[in-house]
Design a protein around this motif. Structure first.
Motif, mmCIF file in Angstrom:
data_model
loop_
_atom_site.group_PDB
_atom_site.id
_atom_site.type_symbol
_atom_site.label_atom_id
_atom_site.label_comp_id
_atom_site.label_asym_id
_atom_site.label_seq_id
_atom_site.Cartn_x
_atom_site.Cartn_y
_atom_site.Cartn_z
ATOM 1 N N LEU A 250 0.860 -1.182 0.000
ATOM 2 C CA LEU A 250 0.000 0.000 0.000
ATOM 3 C C LEU A 250 0.900 1.236 0.000
ATOM 4 C CD1 LEU A 250 -1.885 -2.294 0.988
ATOM 5 C CD2 LEU A 250 -2.930 -0.663 2.561
ATOM 6 N N ILE A 251 0.598 2.188 -0.863
ATOM 7 C CA ILE A 251 1.336 3.455 -0.905
ATOM 8 C C ILE A 251 0.361 4.577 -0.586
ATOM 9 C CG2 ILE A 251 2.617 5.078 -2.347
ATOM 10 C CD1 ILE A 251 3.700 2.714 -3.914
ATOM 11 N N ALA A 252 0.645 5.292 0.502
ATOM 12 C CA ALA A 252 -0.225 6.381 0.945
ATOM 13 C C ALA A 252 0.482 7.704 0.717
ATOM 14 C CB ALA A 252 -0.564 6.218 2.428
ATOM 15 N N GLY A 253 -0.143 8.572 -0.072
ATOM 16 C CA GLY A 253 0.433 9.887 -0.322
ATOM 17 C C GLY A 253 -0.098 10.478 -1.600
ATOM 18 N N GLY A 254 0.042 11.792 -1.728
ATOM 19 C CA GLY A 254 -0.431 12.465 -2.923
ATOM 20 C C GLY A 254 -1.823 13.020 -2.742
ATOM 21 N N PRO A 255 -2.497 13.310 -3.844
ATOM 22 C CA PRO A 255 -3.853 13.865 -3.757
ATOM 23 C C PRO A 255 -4.874 12.791 -3.381
ATOM 24 C CG PRO A 255 -3.276 13.486 -6.043
ATOM 25 C CD PRO A 255 -2.044 13.170 -5.239
ATOM 26 N N GLN A 256 -6.124 13.202 -3.311
ATOM 27 C CA GLN A 256 -7.178 12.225 -3.051
ATOM 28 C C GLN A 256 -7.140 11.121 -4.103
ATOM 29 O OE1 GLN A 256 -10.951 14.257 -2.909
ATOM 30 N NE2 GLN A 256 -10.255 15.743 -1.391
ATOM 31 N N ARG A 257 -7.596 9.946 -3.700
ATOM 32 C CA ARG A 257 -7.472 8.777 -4.572
ATOM 33 C C ARG A 257 -8.114 9.010 -5.937
ATOM 34 N NH1 ARG A 257 -8.337 2.702 -2.219
ATOM 35 N NH2 ARG A 257 -7.279 1.575 -3.911
ATOM 36 N N ALA A 258 -9.227 9.717 -5.946
ATOM 37 C CA ALA A 258 -9.936 9.942 -7.213
ATOM 38 C C ALA A 258 -9.137 10.807 -8.175
ATOM 39 C CB ALA A 258 -11.290 10.589 -6.934
ATOM 40 N N LEU A 259 -8.162 11.553 -7.651
ATOM 41 C CA LEU A 259 -7.377 12.451 -8.493
ATOM 42 C C LEU A 259 -6.026 11.871 -8.894
ATOM 43 C CD1 LEU A 259 -8.044 15.778 -6.529
ATOM 44 C CD2 LEU A 259 -9.279 14.889 -8.531
ATOM 45 N N LEU A 260 -5.747 10.643 -8.484
ATOM 46 C CA LEU A 260 -4.423 10.071 -8.740
ATOM 47 C C LEU A 260 -4.129 9.891 -10.222
ATOM 48 C CD1 LEU A 260 -3.952 7.357 -5.960
ATOM 49 C CD2 LEU A 260 -2.655 9.464 -6.258
ATOM 50 N N ARG A 261 -5.165 9.670 -11.025
ATOM 51 C CA ARG A 261 -4.928 9.409 -12.452
ATOM 52 C C ARG A 261 -4.259 10.598 -13.139
ATOM 53 N NH1 ARG A 261 -4.960 4.289 -13.911
ATOM 54 N NH2 ARG A 261 -5.373 4.922 -16.071
ATOM 55 N N ALA A 262 -4.405 11.775 -12.548
ATOM 56 C CA ALA A 262 -3.788 12.962 -13.147
ATOM 57 C C ALA A 262 -2.412 13.244 -12.552
ATOM 58 C CB ALA A 262 -4.699 14.173 -12.942
ATOM 59 N N GLU A 263 -1.911 12.374 -11.714
ATOM 60 C CA GLU A 263 -0.642 12.576 -11.033
ATOM 61 C C GLU A 263 0.463 11.814 -11.772
ATOM 62 O OE1 GLU A 263 1.440 14.477 -8.008
ATOM 63 O OE2 GLU A 263 -0.714 14.570 -8.371
ATOM 64 N N PRO A 264 1.442 12.495 -12.365
ATOM 65 C CA PRO A 264 2.473 11.800 -13.161
ATOM 66 C C PRO A 264 3.224 10.721 -12.387
ATOM 67 C CG PRO A 264 2.570 14.171 -13.535
ATOM 68 C CD PRO A 264 1.599 13.957 -12.418
ATOM 69 N N GLU A 265 3.564 10.994 -11.132
ATOM 70 C CA GLU A 265 4.313 9.999 -10.367
ATOM 71 C C GLU A 265 3.465 8.762 -10.093
ATOM 72 O OE1 GLU A 265 7.666 8.411 -8.138
ATOM 73 O OE2 GLU A 265 7.316 9.661 -9.906
ATOM 74 N N ALA A 266 2.184 8.953 -9.859
ATOM 75 C CA ALA A 266 1.299 7.800 -9.669
ATOM 76 C C ALA A 266 1.226 6.959 -10.935
ATOM 77 C CB ALA A 266 -0.101 8.274 -9.259
ATOM 78 N N GLU A 267 1.154 7.615 -12.076
ATOM 79 C CA GLU A 267 1.129 6.886 -13.353
ATOM 80 C C GLU A 267 2.430 6.119 -13.561
ATOM 81 O OE1 GLU A 267 -1.572 6.786 -15.913
ATOM 82 O OE2 GLU A 267 -2.310 7.015 -13.857
#
Length: 412
Positions: A250-267
């Motif tokens: 599990l990785i916790a951090g960044g914006p809300q989960r629903a917004l992760l798709r727009a996060e380059p590092e998450a991608e």
């Protein structure tokens, strides 16, 4: 505007980009925000009057806010009232410092505590004509960032020279770990002006949560926490996961989960999980509130903290406070906080990721050892890393250079 004070000590904190009111998890919101908020609250509880000065980065922000802890936060007008990456704030520090100079001339504090190098620049300029003592906490050093990020470092080119100048002019420096002391020494700053005071954790909030997870049921759980930036080493945790076939990460951090798709590092992390065929065992949780973090940490068998460099690193301390053992890279503050073979395992930063996975797998196979590490970690936090202990040490630094009373004169 003039202010009257009647507290044990009048402390001005300058934290130009890291507001104690900020929501954590953004690119410039992390450990420094927590440090400033918690230290200010602890000092206020002791009877000091604390005012935190941070840049106004929103159009509707009131100039002055008082938190539920009694800390006053002042939004200083410097630059546009909008979010600006911290590495682009230097041009606004002169305006920031001029505002501080006017404020302090009307009602001077006893001591100024600057957080981060640009805060030090502004604080010294604002305090200079008044002769106010300034304490500097860097939280991160440009020399270290440049060494590890190279061409990817977006710091202003003047940063290293300004950090050195700030260190020479300020009354004292508070470093957060022994590794930082070595860096300051290499910068030519006098060791006699440096005191090591670690960051702290609230052991009432960060405590083992009974029943958070029924250990022995389901896959073993690994947890990594932090801002979604490459240096935090989440990619290493994903590659290590390939060597631990019966575990989930599990990785916790960044914006809300629903917004992760727009996060380059998450991608990037998700693509890596697909490449290493562990995507079915990876969950990107997005930002998790502090209130929910102790339960999440308590549900994990191990916390992985694998940054490439880390000025201090509060995650291992929060994990130990919750009784969860840690596997951490032997860098920065983690060299101080994680006791190898006692509260977890330190791995060399150059370790191959599959070797980290092998280490993790071995630990997961020894439940008794994990329990021992967890119990020792909790005791270590209570002995060394509570905010009460941090405030004790910081107050001693204040009192050495100002009229702020030491412990004997403080209202508890």
């Amino acid at each position: 505007m003039s202010h009257s004070y009647s507290a044990a000590g009048r402390v001005a904190m300058v934290s130009e980009h890291a507001s104690p009111l900020a929501q954590l998890g953004g690119p410039d919101a992390g450990g420094q925000n927590v440090y400033v908020a918690q230290l200010a609250a602890q000092l206020t509880r002791r009877g000091h009057e604390v005012v935190v000065y941070t840049r106004r980065d929103g159009p509707g922000f009131p100039e002055r806010v008082t938190t539920s802890d009694g800390v006053r936060v002042v939004h200083v007008p410097a630059g546009p009232p909008a979010p600006i990456p911290k590495d682009e704030l230097l041009p606004y520090m002169e305006e920031f410092s001029q505002w501080l100079a006017r404020e302090w001339a009307a009602g001077p504090p006893d001591v100024v505590h600057a957080h981060f190098w640009m805060s030090g620049l502004a604080a010294l300029a604002g305090a200079r004509s008044l002769g106010l003592p300034v304490i500097q906490t860097y939280h991160a050093l440009g020399t270290v960032k440049k060494r590890h990020q190279g061409a990817a470092d977006t710091s202003p080119p003047e940063r290293n020279a300004i950090e050195t100048a700030v260190g020479r002019e300020c009354s004292a420096i508070i470093a957060t770990c022994a590794d930082e002391v070595a860096e300051l020494d290499a910068m030519g700053l006098p060791r006699r002006h440096v005191t090591v005071v670690p960051c702290g954790v609230d052991p009432g909030l960060f405590a083992p949560v009974p029943g958070a997870r029924e250990h022995g049921t389901g896959p073993r759980r690994l947890l990594a926490i932090g801002r979604l930036v490459p240096r935090k080493g989440f990619d290493r945790a994903i590659r290590a996961l390939a060597a631990v076939p019966d575990a989930q990460l599990l990785i916790a951090g960044g914006p809300q989960r629903a917004l992760l798709r727009a996060e380059p590092e998450a991608e990037r992390l998700w693509a890596l999980a697909v490449e290493f065929r562990v995507s079915d065992r990876l969950a990107l949780l997005g930002g998790v509130s502090r209130a929910h973090m102790p339960g999440l940490i308590s549900s994990a068998d191990l916390v992985l903290s694998l940054p490439r460099y880390e000025p201090f690193g509060i995650v291992p301390v929060e994990a130990m406070a919750c009784g969860t053992p840690v596997v951490a890279t032997a860098v920065g503050g983690q060299l101080d906080t994680v006791v190898d073979g006692r509260t977890g395992v330190l791995v060399p930063p150059e370790s191959a990721d599959h070797a980290i996975g092998t280490t993790v797998r071995g630990l997961l196979d020894d439940r008794d050892l994990l329990a021992e590490y967890g119990a020792r970690g909790r005791r270590r936090v209570l002995d060394h890393y509570t905010w009460d202990r941090v405030a004790d040490a910081v107050t001693r630094v204040y009192s050495a250079v100002s009229s702020v009373p030491s412990l004997s004169g403080v209202v508890r």
